[in-house]
Design a protein around this motif. Structure first.
Motif, mmCIF file in Angstrom:
data_model
loop_
_atom_site.group_PDB
_atom_site.id
_atom_site.type_symbol
_atom_site.label_atom_id
_atom_site.label_comp_id
_atom_site.label_asym_id
_atom_site.label_seq_id
_atom_site.Cartn_x
_atom_site.Cartn_y
_atom_site.Cartn_z
ATOM 1 N N VAL A 149 -34.905 -10.313 13.641
ATOM 2 C CA VAL A 149 -34.858 -9.425 14.799
ATOM 3 C C VAL A 149 -34.221 -8.104 14.381
ATOM 4 O O VAL A 149 -33.212 -8.105 13.667
ATOM 5 N N PRO A 150 -34.768 -6.965 14.809
ATOM 6 C CA PRO A 150 -34.135 -5.681 14.477
ATOM 7 C C PRO A 150 -32.781 -5.524 15.158
ATOM 8 O O PRO A 150 -32.512 -6.167 16.186
ATOM 9 N N VAL A 151 -31.929 -4.699 14.583
ATOM 10 C CA VAL A 151 -30.620 -4.420 15.169
ATOM 11 C C VAL A 151 -30.803 -3.960 16.612
ATOM 12 O O VAL A 151 -31.639 -3.110 16.913
ATOM 13 N N GLY A 152 -30.018 -4.536 17.524
ATOM 14 C CA GLY A 152 -30.109 -4.190 18.932
ATOM 15 C C GLY A 152 -31.119 -5.017 19.694
ATOM 16 O O GLY A 152 -31.147 -4.985 20.931
ATOM 17 N N GLY A 153 -31.959 -5.776 18.975
ATOM 18 C CA GLY A 153 -32.960 -6.600 19.636
ATOM 19 C C GLY A 153 -32.332 -7.779 20.358
ATOM 20 O O GLY A 153 -31.222 -8.219 20.057
ATOM 21 N N LEU A 154 -33.051 -8.317 21.308
ATOM 22 C CA LEU A 154 -32.559 -9.411 22.144
ATOM 23 C C LEU A 154 -32.658 -10.731 21.393
ATOM 24 O O LEU A 154 -33.725 -11.103 20.902
ATOM 25 N N ILE A 155 -31.536 -11.467 21.316
ATOM 26 C CA ILE A 155 -31.562 -12.775 20.667
ATOM 27 C C ILE A 155 -31.255 -13.900 21.643
ATOM 28 O O ILE A 155 -31.616 -15.048 21.393
ATOM 29 N N ALA A 156 -30.580 -13.574 22.758
ATOM 30 C CA ALA A 156 -30.264 -14.618 23.734
ATOM 31 C C ALA A 156 -29.882 -13.986 25.060
ATOM 32 O O ALA A 156 -29.662 -12.776 25.158
ATOM 33 N N ILE A 157 -29.807 -14.835 26.090
ATOM 34 C CA ILE A 157 -29.427 -14.403 27.432
ATOM 35 C C ILE A 157 -28.316 -15.298 27.952
ATOM 36 O O ILE A 157 -28.360 -16.522 27.818
ATOM 37 N N SER A 158 -27.318 -14.671 28.539
ATOM 38 C CA SER A 158 -26.264 -15.385 29.260
ATOM 39 C C SER A 158 -26.313 -14.957 30.721
ATOM 40 O O SER A 158 -26.612 -13.792 31.018
ATOM 41 N N SER A 159 -26.057 -15.881 31.624
ATOM 42 C CA SER A 159 -26.038 -15.510 33.041
ATOM 43 C C SER A 159 -25.256 -16.540 33.832
ATOM 44 O O SER A 159 -24.909 -17.615 33.331
ATOM 45 N N GLY A 160 -25.004 -16.195 35.073
ATOM 46 C CA GLY A 160 -24.365 -17.124 35.982
ATOM 47 C C GLY A 160 -25.367 -18.146 36.497
ATOM 48 O O GLY A 160 -26.585 -17.963 36.387
ATOM 49 N N PRO A 161 -24.881 -19.244 37.092
ATOM 50 C CA PRO A 161 -25.778 -20.309 37.554
ATOM 51 C C PRO A 161 -26.659 -19.908 38.727
ATOM 52 O O PRO A 161 -27.658 -20.564 39.005
ATOM 53 N N ASP A 162 -26.283 -18.823 39.421
ATOM 54 C CA ASP A 162 -27.058 -18.416 40.589
ATOM 55 C C ASP A 162 -28.242 -17.526 40.238
ATOM 56 O O ASP A 162 -28.982 -17.091 41.111
ATOM 57 N N LEU A 211 -23.496 -0.001 7.734
ATOM 58 C CA LEU A 211 -24.231 1.224 7.965
ATOM 59 C C LEU A 211 -25.709 1.084 7.658
ATOM 60 O O LEU A 211 -26.542 1.765 8.250
ATOM 61 N N SER A 212 -26.063 0.203 6.727
ATOM 62 C CA SER A 212 -27.456 0.116 6.295
ATOM 63 C C SER A 212 -28.223 -1.026 6.940
ATOM 64 O O SER A 212 -29.420 -1.169 6.694
ATOM 65 N N MET A 213 -27.577 -1.839 7.761
ATOM 66 C CA MET A 213 -28.264 -2.985 8.355
ATOM 67 C C MET A 213 -29.313 -2.532 9.367
ATOM 68 O O MET A 213 -29.026 -1.748 10.265
ATOM 69 N N GLU A 214 -30.533 -3.030 9.213
ATOM 70 C CA GLU A 214 -31.618 -2.707 10.135
ATOM 71 C C GLU A 214 -32.114 -3.927 10.901
ATOM 72 O O GLU A 214 -32.680 -3.796 11.980
ATOM 73 N N THR A 234 -29.533 -8.781 4.446
ATOM 74 C CA THR A 234 -29.754 -8.605 3.016
ATOM 75 C C THR A 234 -28.452 -8.511 2.249
ATOM 76 O O THR A 234 -28.430 -8.693 1.035
ATOM 77 N N LYS A 235 -27.354 -8.206 2.960
ATOM 78 C CA LYS A 235 -26.063 -8.032 2.297
ATOM 79 C C LYS A 235 -25.193 -9.277 2.361
ATOM 80 O O LYS A 235 -24.477 -9.598 1.426
ATOM 81 N N ILE A 236 -25.241 -9.978 3.502
ATOM 82 C CA ILE A 236 -24.280 -11.042 3.717
ATOM 83 C C ILE A 236 -24.771 -11.973 4.813
ATOM 84 O O ILE A 236 -25.554 -11.584 5.681
ATOM 85 N N ASN A 237 -24.324 -13.213 4.754
ATOM 86 C CA ASN A 237 -24.516 -14.140 5.863
ATOM 87 C C ASN A 237 -23.209 -14.181 6.632
ATOM 88 O O ASN A 237 -22.134 -14.265 6.038
ATOM 89 N N ASN A 238 -23.280 -14.145 7.957
ATOM 90 C CA ASN A 238 -22.052 -14.084 8.730
ATOM 91 C C ASN A 238 -22.253 -14.739 10.083
ATOM 92 O O ASN A 238 -23.381 -14.924 10.540
ATOM 93 N N VAL A 239 -21.141 -15.085 10.704
ATOM 94 C CA VAL A 239 -21.159 -15.689 12.033
ATOM 95 C C VAL A 239 -20.907 -14.604 13.067
ATOM 96 O O VAL A 239 -19.962 -13.817 12.931
ATOM 97 N N TYR A 240 -21.745 -14.537 14.083
ATOM 98 C CA TYR A 240 -21.590 -13.577 15.165
ATOM 99 C C TYR A 240 -20.771 -14.222 16.266
ATOM 100 O O TYR A 240 -21.161 -15.245 16.833
ATOM 101 N N GLU A 241 -19.639 -13.630 16.557
ATOM 102 C CA GLU A 241 -18.782 -14.125 17.628
ATOM 103 C C GLU A 241 -19.264 -13.558 18.954
ATOM 104 O O GLU A 241 -19.592 -12.371 19.046
ATOM 105 N N SER A 242 -19.307 -14.381 19.978
ATOM 106 C CA SER A 242 -19.842 -13.944 21.255
ATOM 107 C C SER A 242 -19.067 -12.747 21.797
ATOM 108 O O SER A 242 -17.836 -12.764 21.835
ATOM 109 N N PRO A 243 -19.770 -11.698 22.241
ATOM 110 C CA PRO A 243 -19.092 -10.536 22.806
ATOM 111 C C PRO A 243 -18.628 -10.749 24.239
ATOM 112 O O PRO A 243 -17.898 -9.921 24.773
#
Length: 458
Positions: free
Chosen positions: A156-169, A101-104, A131-140
């Motif tokens: 990066v703020p919560v909701g900010g862009l960290i990476a891009i996935s796309s098709g080869p085209d 709840l408090s993660m920004e 600030t609370k924990i280190n954790n692994v983010y599993e790909s959505p």
């Protein structure tokens, strides 16, 4: 690439539909929505990929957590009305998750995949420090990592862009345009009026103790009872998911959190106090969830009032036949005064010891300095390890409501229960890669498991 922008605002209309007669594959549609009613839906047709507010969307349904809209739907009709293009042709954003709840914001500490490598939904993708924990983010999602936007060391703020996935085209130029449009339209959560989950806290007198209660959401009550030397904050990674299912209610046990620190008697007093609190704050059919010491308390509450609860979930619980609590761990927490004394014991809670953050250690040091805490924890420790405290339960377990047991495969605090003594109707699930805190280390998997179990017993 052409970018089409549209602004929508309505407080009352239950459904907003935006239709484009013709949109080709090189259009990104950005729709900004503000002040839309809680039950509103936005349907956007004819676009290959689009964004709502700061959230870029691909696929058929996506829950929006950054606006007042619960979901976005794209109908599956032919192009020219409301088309859904195949995921392989789309650009998909990977965003900084919100854990608790408090993660920004979060700091990227390690990428498990390099640009150009494929990954599947649920696979370890990136390690994030908060600030609370280190954790692994599993790909959505499943896809190919086309662009790493947030490099190691970047916050990066919560909701900010960290990476891009796309098709080869999808060309590099399209990826560049997508990233540019996202960053241009993105507003950090802290600057938006949002529907974020926040526990409303209150204090009640329950039995002989004053207890701190937190509540959020609507619907069936889901009462959460934390473990030894912990507090309701231990549920931060679970409450947001549970409030989409019902009303999450947290209870700080006596001697813990913001509740009174005068534990001087028996375990039955803790049980009576929690039972009284449940009667006061949870009307109707209730789901009871307890972790560790909270599992032992929840078990006893449910044994005394089996008809009161629709389901019982015990996470790495103390108190089951055959389970043995690690006395060294309890002594280490009770007797430790400084960070260097407490850190080894907090690390023992996890399968991955690095998940015990500095703030977690500092919080424990501050908690131990509160008047009455050490004495209360000493009493509770002695109750947990006392011979006979939990004996004689085997013949009574069958009277309990539908029960789920969740264990970590590397729990060094509470041993596995004697499986032969458990009713055959109980469901026992062991989460790999978890220690004594499976609801924290494997939060996404746990949340899915628990909400599914609650749905089965609604």
């Amino acid at each position: 690439m052409k970018i089409v922008e549209s602004d929508v605002s309505s407080a009352d209309i239950p459904r907003i539909s935006i239709q484009f007669a013709r949109i080709d594959a090189n259009v990104v549609l950005i729709v900004r929505v503000r002040s839309v009613g809680r039950n509103a839906r936005v349907r956007i047709g004819g676009g290959l990929r689009f964004a709502c507010g700061a959230r870029f969307v691909t696929g058929a349904i996506l829950s929006l957590r950054r606006t007042r809209i619960r979901e976005v739907r794209m109908s599956e009709r032919s192009p020219g009305t409301s088309a859904v293009f195949p995921a392989s042709a789309a650009v998909t954003p990977i965003r900084m998750p919100k854990w608790g709840l408090s993660m920004e914001e979060g700091k990227v500490t390690h990428w498990y995949k390099s640009v150009g490598y494929s990954f599947t939904e649920g696979e370890d993708l990136v390690e994030i420090e908060t600030t609370k924990i280190n954790n692994v983010y599993e790909s959505p999602v499943s896809g190919v990592l086309r662009r790493i936007v947030a490099t190691v060391g970047e916050t990066v703020p919560v909701g900010g862009l960290i990476a891009i996935s796309s098709g080869p085209d999808v060309s590099d130029r399209e990826v560049d345009a997508f990233v540019s449009a996202f960053q241009e339209s993105f507003t950090p959560e802290s600057e938006l009026e949002t529907d974020n989950v926040a526990l409303v806290r209150s204090r009640i007198r329950a039995g002989t103790y004053e207890l701190e209660i937190g509540a959020a959401g609507e619907g069936d009550a889901i009462v959460l009872i934390h473990g030894f030397a912990s507090s309701s904050r231990s549920w931060d990674l679970n409450v947001p998911a549970l409030t989409r299912r019902g009303r999450a209610i947290t209870i700080d046990l006596p001697g813990h959190g913001a509740s009174s620190k005068d534990v001087r008697s028996s375990l039955s007093d803790l049980v009576d106090s929690v039972a009284a609190a449940v009667d006061m704050v949870a009307a109707g059919g209730t789901h009871l969830v307890g972790h560790s010491l909270g599992g032992a308390v929840a078990l006893q509450v449910a044994l005394v009032h089996p008809d009161r609860f629709r389901s019982l979930t015990l996470i790495a619980p103390a108190g089951l036949p055959g389970s043995i609590v690690n006395r060294d761990f309890l002594d280490g927490i009770v007797e430790g005064q400084r960070a260097r004394d407490l850190r080894p014991w907090l690390e023992m809670l996890f399968n991955d010891a690095t998940l015990a953050s500095q703030e977690m250690v500092d919080d424990m040091v501050r908690y131990k300095r509160i008047d009455g805490v050490e004495e209360s924890l000493s009493v509770i420790r002695d109750l947990l390890v006392a011979d006979g405290t939990f004996n004689g339960l085997t013949n009574r377990l069958a009277t309990l409501p539908p029960t789920l047991i969740v264990l970590g495969d590397n729990d060094r605090i509470v041993g596995r229960p004697a499986m032969a003594s458990l009713p055959t109707s109980w469901r026992v699930v062991t989460l790999d890669g978890a220690g004594h805190l499976p609801h924290v280390e494997r939060a996404s998997e746990f949340n899915e498991l628990l909400t599914s179990f609650l749905d089965e017993n609604a």
